[in-house]
Design a protein around this motif. Structure first.
Motif, mmCIF file in Angstrom:
data_model
loop_
_atom_site.group_PDB
_atom_site.id
_atom_site.type_symbol
_atom_site.label_atom_id
_atom_site.label_comp_id
_atom_site.label_asym_id
_atom_site.label_seq_id
_atom_site.Cartn_x
_atom_site.Cartn_y
_atom_site.Cartn_z
ATOM 1 N N ASP A 194 -26.065 68.511 21.162
ATOM 2 C CA ASP A 194 -25.749 67.144 21.411
ATOM 3 C C ASP A 194 -24.610 67.104 22.257
ATOM 4 N N LYS A 249 -21.772 68.860 21.478
ATOM 5 C CA LYS A 249 -20.402 69.038 20.693
ATOM 6 C C LYS A 249 -20.374 70.322 19.951
ATOM 7 N N ASN A 288 -17.221 69.472 15.486
ATOM 8 C CA ASN A 288 -17.392 67.850 15.357
ATOM 9 C C ASN A 288 -18.900 67.427 15.556
ATOM 10 N N SER A 289 -19.830 68.136 15.664
ATOM 11 C CA SER A 289 -21.039 67.457 15.767
ATOM 12 C C SER A 289 -21.624 67.287 14.526
ATOM 13 N N PRO A 290 -22.156 65.955 14.464
ATOM 14 C CA PRO A 290 -22.872 65.756 13.108
ATOM 15 C C PRO A 290 -24.287 66.337 12.638
ATOM 16 N N LEU A 291 -24.739 67.272 13.859
ATOM 17 C CA LEU A 291 -25.777 67.958 13.656
ATOM 18 C C LEU A 291 -25.735 69.284 13.019
ATOM 19 N N GLU A 323 -24.739 71.786 10.227
ATOM 20 C CA GLU A 323 -24.609 71.621 8.730
ATOM 21 C C GLU A 323 -23.783 72.477 7.839
#
Length: 592
Positions: free
Chosen positions: A307, A309, A313-316, A318
């Motif tokens: 994405d 990021k 800071n990436s929501p991807l 984990e």
């Protein structure tokens, strides 16, 4: 051939002494001398072909220089980098402070005017000489700063033998002048009988792009004047290159692991390898027990999520406490550069065969690599040079499952130069080595434009975003990059420049650039922190791997303690002691 040599030997033995004297007095018809080596275009070309050996190609010593930076480490060393741990001692001699190659080039330059060539032909070979001399001097001024400028063949009485070092500013200016002359006057491969895959105007521009960025940023960050001149030269050269080469080869891995780079988009010059003629051992070393290249935790964290990021800071993203989710949704270059996680079961009696485990997660990256690579490149499980499988990745040097090859200390083992074009042969690797390629030119251009205050979204789109598109990463959008985009950012570096430098680190990972990049930015303090590896739990490795702070779980820290601060005087190399003894006018670099 043996019979022919015997006949010649008998004829010489049977000849009279006077005949032998007459034979020995003659100039050898097939040998190069200064009188005949530059008579015409074709023989000059033959002489100049010898210059190409100056390119390092897939020389493992170039890759080993990465150990002096922050993104890689030697997993077979218990001492660490002498540069980082301040253990450099004054050398007696140095391969960099060696002017034998410069002499070979100057021999040609000194003899061109008396050849039978036209002015255009003479200027072509002068351009070739200028290019190679500048290529050699690039290493010299990078290492030492001021160096003697030798522009002619020296006799044993030449005053230059005992001259002081020429100021860096003069040497750099002469190098740039020579390269600009070469860009204007060089004939292109395929014309006038010039062999293909040889130095061209665009190859000259690639060196200007590299040298101009290095010299310009060195001057800026080390407090020297004249930075803009070199940065502008870099931008001008790369602007032309981007226009001439708008397309990249779509597969990053194939740039480094192809049996032939002929005609590949974005390859400006390469070293050709062919079995039985010229081979190397880089892929063999990656695949055997002597492979010793690891990416550090910091290096692995450089790779963005798809994405666009960071892992921060990436929501991807984990977790990094399990290698499988850590690698998920990442820049494709990560999978080509670091061995992804997997586990398989061996087949009894056949070390080249495998079967899946009962846990489907162990197949995640085996399946992925099947889609982005092929059986001659990077399919998993990885194998040694005899095709024996590796049972698990990450695969640790001090805690493994009986496979002594492809071992790692950080858990991020280098994958970039792994291929299976050749199996069951040690040191017979045949994949071509890129010498100048557009991937480097693009990151050069982006950085130089920022340093000139000219980096905007349009520049990002023709440089960084081309590389990200190939890596299946979302494009860089400048107005989305804020001061908190990466919490690990050096606060002294602009957020946008930080991302430009990140892209450079990723694109050029394990290619021998990082140490010099940190030196020219005056950022060797990045090496003042420990080199860490993966997150592990001591109980899962029988307490055999050291964990940061001696904790029961955490990041691997192989070298105890923290490296000392990098001294300012270490930014330039020490001049070899033998050279100062031979020439009393040489003054040692300060601090050494």
């Amino acid at each position: 051939m043996k019979k022919f040599k015997l006949i010649i030997y008998i004829l010489l033995i049977g000849a009279s002494s006077s005949c032998i004297d007459q034979i020995l007095d003659r100039s050898p018809q097939l040998a190069f001398t200064e009188e005949n080596a530059f008579e015409n275009f074709q023989v000059a070309q033959t002489y100049a072909l010898g210059f190409y050996a100056r390119f390092p190609g897939y020389n493992t010593s170039v890759l080993d220089s990465e150990f002096h930076g922050d993104l890689m480490m030697n997993n077979n060393s218990v001492l660490g980098s002498n540069w980082i741990w301040n253990r450099i001692v004054l050398p007696n001699s140095s391969g960099i402070w060696n002017f034998s190659f410069v002499r070979r080039v100057n021999i040609m330059l000194d003899n061109l005017e008396r050849s039978n060539m036209t002015e255009a032909e003479v200027n072509h070979w002068r351009s070739v000489c200028y290019f190679f001399r500048a290529f050699d001097y690039y290493d010299k001024i990078s290492a030492y700063g001021d160096v003697p400028w030798i522009d002619r063949v020296l006799t044993d009485k030449d005053e230059l033998l005992y001259a002081p070092r020429t100021p860096r500013a003069e040497v750099a200016q002469q190098m740039l002048n020579d390269l600009l002359f070469a860009e204007a006057n060089m004939m292109e491969p395929g014309t006038n009988g010039i062999v293909g895959n040889s130095v061209s105007k665009d190859v000259v521009r690639a060196l200007i792009s590299r040298f101009g960025l290095f010299e310009g940023t060195w001057r800026k960050y080390h407090g020297l004047s004249g930075a803009e001149l070199f940065l502008r030269a870099s931008v001008n050269a790369s602007t032309t290159l981007i226009a001439n080469h708008p397309n990249l080869h779509p597969n990053y891995d194939e740039v480094f692991n192809s049996a032939s780079l002929a005609g590949v988009n974005g390859i400006l010059l390469y070293q050709r390898h062919e079995f039985g003629i010229l081979t190397h051992n880089l892929s063999t070393r990656v695949r055997n027990s002597s492979g010793n290249w690891d990416i550090t935790k910091k290096g692995a964290d450089m790779y963005l999520l798809n994405d666009g990021k960071t892992r921060w800071n990436s929501p991807l993203f984990e977790t990094d406490q399990d290698p499988y989710p850590e690698f998920r949704n990442r820049d494709l270059r990560m999978y080509y550069t670091i061995v992804p996680p997997f586990r398989v079961r061996p087949v009894s009696g056949d070390r080249t065969a495998w079967q899946p485990t009962n846990d489907p997660k162990h197949l995640e990256y085996i399946d992925l690599m099947n889609t982005i690579s092929n059986e001659t490149q990077k399919q998993l499980p990885s194998r040694n040079w005899t095709r024996f499988i590796l049972r698990v990745s990450p695969h640790f040097r001090d805690f493994n499952e009986g496979d002594p090859y492809n071992v790692s200390r950080t858990g991020y083992f280098l994958f970039k130069y792994y291929n299976r074009l050749v199996d069951n042969v040690q040191g017979g690797d045949i994949h071509d080595a890129p010498i100048f390629r557009m991937g480097e030119v693009l990151v050069n251009h982006a950085e130089a434009k920022w340093e000139l205050g000219e980096f905007d979204q349009s520049v990002a789109d023709i440089t960084i975003n081309k590389l990200r598109q190939r890596a299946q990463v979302a494009p860089m959008v400048l107005n989305e990059i804020s001061i908190d985009f990466d919490p690990t950012r050096d606060p002294d570096v602009s957020p946008i420049l930080w991302e430009i430098r990140r892209e450079r680190a990723i694109e050029l990972m394990a290619e021998g650039f990082r140490f010099d990049d940190l030196r020219r930015w005056k950022k060797m303090d990045y090496t003042d922190e420990p080199k860490l590896g993966r997150w592990i739990r001591a109980s899962e490795v029988n307490n055999r791997l050291p964990i940061q702070g001696g904790a029961s779980e955490g990041y691997i820290q192989f070298f105890p303690g923290t490296p000392p601060a990098f001294p300012d005087y270490y930014y330039l190399y020490p001049i070899p002691s033998e050279e100062i003894v031979l020439n009393s006018n040489l003054v040692q670099n300060p601090g050494w």
